[in-house]
Design an enzyme around this catalytic site. Sequence first.
Site, PDB file in Angstrom:
ATOM      1  CG  ASN A   1      77.656   7.249  34.689  1.00 25.48           C
ATOM      2  OD1 ASN A   1      78.861   7.001  34.696  1.00 25.48           O
ATOM      3  ND2 ASN A   1      76.960   7.416  35.797  1.00 25.48           N
TER       4      ASN A   1
ATOM      5  CB  CYS B   1      81.133   7.008  39.024  1.00 28.08           C
ATOM      6  SG  CYS B   1      79.909   5.844  38.419  1.00 28.08           S
TER       7      CYS B   1
ATOM      8  CG  HIS C   1      81.011  10.972  37.151  1.00 29.76           C
ATOM      9  ND1 HIS C   1      81.329  10.084  36.139  1.00 29.76           N
ATOM     10  CD2 HIS C   1      79.941  10.426  37.808  1.00 29.76           C
ATOM     11  CE1 HIS C   1      80.499   9.059  36.191  1.00 29.76           C
ATOM     12  NE2 HIS C   1      79.647   9.243  37.176  1.00 29.76           N
TER      13      HIS C   1
HETATM   14  N1  COA Z   1      61.835   6.925  30.563  1.00 28.29           N
HETATM   15  C1  COA Z   1      60.634   7.403  30.874  1.00 28.29           C
HETATM   16  N2  COA Z   1      60.213   7.560  32.137  1.00 28.29           N
HETATM   17  C2  COA Z   1      61.054   7.215  33.119  1.00 28.29           C
HETATM   18  C3  COA Z   1      62.321   6.704  32.867  1.00 28.29           C
HETATM   19  C4  COA Z   1      62.704   6.554  31.529  1.00 28.29           C
HETATM   20  N3  COA Z   1      63.913   6.075  31.171  1.00 28.29           N
HETATM   21  N4  COA Z   1      62.943   6.448  34.049  1.00 28.29           N
HETATM   22  C5  COA Z   1      62.099   6.803  35.014  1.00 28.29           C
HETATM   23  N5  COA Z   1      60.936   7.259  34.443  1.00 28.29           N
HETATM   24  C6  COA Z   1      59.734   7.741  35.122  1.00 28.29           C
HETATM   25  C7  COA Z   1      59.606   7.217  36.529  1.00 28.29           C
HETATM   26  O1  COA Z   1      59.002   5.941  36.518  1.00 28.29           O
HETATM   27  C8  COA Z   1      58.730   8.277  37.150  1.00 28.29           C
HETATM   28  O2  COA Z   1      57.410   8.041  36.734  1.00 28.29           O
HETATM   29  P1  COA Z   1      56.176   8.294  37.760  1.00 28.29           P
HETATM   30  O3  COA Z   1      56.229   9.759  38.075  1.00 28.29           O
HETATM   31  O4  COA Z   1      55.002   7.869  36.968  1.00 28.29           O
HETATM   32  O5  COA Z   1      56.480   7.436  38.952  1.00 28.29           O
HETATM   33  C9  COA Z   1      59.164   9.574  36.462  1.00 28.29           C
HETATM   34  O6  COA Z   1      59.831   9.156  35.268  1.00 28.29           O
HETATM   35  C10 COA Z   1      60.087  10.412  37.300  1.00 28.29           C
HETATM   36  O7  COA Z   1      61.105   9.574  37.823  1.00 28.29           O
HETATM   37  P2  COA Z   1      62.263  10.170  38.685  1.00 28.29           P
HETATM   38  O8  COA Z   1      63.166   9.076  39.126  1.00 28.29           O
HETATM   39  O9  COA Z   1      61.675  11.077  39.734  1.00 28.29           O
HETATM   40  O10 COA Z   1      63.019  11.098  37.595  1.00 28.29           O
HETATM   41  P3  COA Z   1      64.166  12.108  37.805  1.00 28.29           P
HETATM   42  O11 COA Z   1      63.769  13.433  37.308  1.00 28.29           O
HETATM   43  O12 COA Z   1      64.780  12.034  39.186  1.00 28.29           O
HETATM   44  O13 COA Z   1      65.265  11.567  36.787  1.00 28.29           O
HETATM   45  C11 COA Z   1      67.308  10.291  36.837  1.00 28.29           C
HETATM   46  C12 COA Z   1      65.789  10.253  36.954  1.00 28.29           C
HETATM   47  C13 COA Z   1      67.823   8.887  37.069  1.00 28.29           C
HETATM   48  C14 COA Z   1      67.652  10.743  35.419  1.00 28.29           C
HETATM   49  C15 COA Z   1      67.913  11.283  37.863  1.00 28.29           C
HETATM   50  O14 COA Z   1      67.339  11.065  39.134  1.00 28.29           O
HETATM   51  C16 COA Z   1      69.399  11.167  37.968  1.00 28.29           C
HETATM   52  O15 COA Z   1      70.117  11.437  37.031  1.00 28.29           O
HETATM   53  N6  COA Z   1      69.923  10.799  39.154  1.00 28.29           N
HETATM   54  C17 COA Z   1      71.337  10.623  39.340  1.00 28.29           C
HETATM   55  C18 COA Z   1      71.759   9.318  38.751  1.00 28.29           C
HETATM   56  C19 COA Z   1      73.243   9.157  38.672  1.00 28.29           C
HETATM   57  O16 COA Z   1      73.948  10.099  38.463  1.00 28.29           O
HETATM   58  N7  COA Z   1      73.712   7.918  38.820  1.00 28.29           N
HETATM   59  C20 COA Z   1      75.066   7.555  38.677  1.00 28.29           C
HETATM   60  C21 COA Z   1      75.911   8.050  39.775  1.00 28.29           C
HETATM   61  S1  COA Z   1      77.577   7.684  39.516  1.00 28.29           S
END
Ligand code: COA
Length: 383
Positions: free
Chosen positions: A340, A120, A310
């Site tokens: 993204n 990315c 980004h």
């Molecule tokens: N819809 C509903 N619930 C979801 C979900 C979705 N699409 N995806 C995950 N969950 C749930 C998980 O299963 C978890 O449930 P649990 O508490 O029962 O286990 C809960 O939501 C929290 O998950 P978590 O991963 O802790 O959420 P988060 O607040 O960290 O948000 C992201 C997840 C992916 C949005 C966030 O971590 C993020 O943006 N990370 C960076 C990703 C990124 O930038 N990637 C590309 C890099 S180039």
Amino acid sequence: MGSRIIGCGKALPQRVVSNDDLAEFVDTSDEWIYTRTGIKNRRIAIEETTTDLGCEAAEKALGRIEGGWCLDGETIDPASIDLLICMTISPDMVVPSQAALLKARLGLPNAVAFDLNAACAGCIYGLDVASSMLELSAFDGRRVADGGRRTRNAMKRALVVGSERLTRLVDWTDRGTCVLFGDGAGAVLLEWRDDDPGILASFLKNTDDVDDVLVTPNFFDMSTFPFAPAATARGELSCAGMRIDAPDETVAALRAQQGGEVLEAMESAFIIMQGQAVFKFATSAMTEAAQAVCERADVPLSAVKCIVPHQANERIIRYAAKKLGVSEDLFQVSIAEVGNTSASSVLMALADAYASGRIEEDDPVLLVGFGGGLTAGAILFQA
Ligand code: COA
């Protein structure tokens, strides 16, 4: 003197997929996705190829079709393009490179073309490599003018294209990743100018992804190799330093060690991510890169008129703004409608910033990105 951005464009596939559309087949909701990421819709390439998208973005940057931004408002002569770098993790083919496919379709007879993968952060790396090649060529030109020999290709104009069909790498049953990504392309035309500063400074950094927080494995099929042990026939898998020739006991051991889900995803070559770890990396990587590039250019962050980050998650952008101590209003935020788009993301957002008129001539503009690898980087340029 420096490499100046003289054209910029972006392209999107036709098909819009909303959060509600995704909620029809994965356990998610518009509310969850929007509040955690700032994403409402993304485009998914059903008909379009990576070549189609990259071409459209490039044609706009070259002023051949409407919808792009061109400094002098002229259509660029295709024979004047000396270099084409395409940043992608989702090329249409392994060979020829995506850049070679674009060069042929665009009809650029003199361009040297190759791909670059920095995930990315690709567009930051691509712009830095292209501007470095233009700069070396300019030094070479001076040597020739002084009666010396040419030591490398003469290059004055470089097309830098990010093009992705990332949704081909997405596991549509994994709600933790499938809601985040989209398809699209962005392109920038760089020109070496003796009387313009253009790109003022760059900063690139790789941090080893020792915990495999962001990986997309490759699957190599050995089934047609006649001397392969039977166990290898099902294929060979490589992932983040692990090479698995796949005898059953190895698979069993790996399954126990990594968990069945990870192994299955690896066999399918999907994006596998530990969201929170990536989030943490992203905020510190963006802050470090933005500060470092300003220091190198000797331009205070307070003088920067627009930051194009980004587009991975709106919350990451807000955290970065807070850590940098600058207003969120300074940031170009385009994620809501596209998600993204990996290596295309910064160039697509830059095209939006030009289109909306928020970048004016001479403005210091900061591009900053991060991605798998783990890559991070920033470019500071004078518009
Ligand atoms: N819809 C509903 N619930 C979801 C979900 C979705 N699409 N995806 C995950 N969950 C749930 C998980 O299963 C978890 O449930 P649990 O508490 O029962 O286990 C809960 O939501 C929290 O998950 P978590 O991963 O802790 O959420 P988060 O607040 O960290 O948000 C992201 C997840 C992916 C949005 C966030 O971590 C993020 O943006 N990370 C960076 C990703 C990124 O930038 N990637 C590309 C890099 S180039």
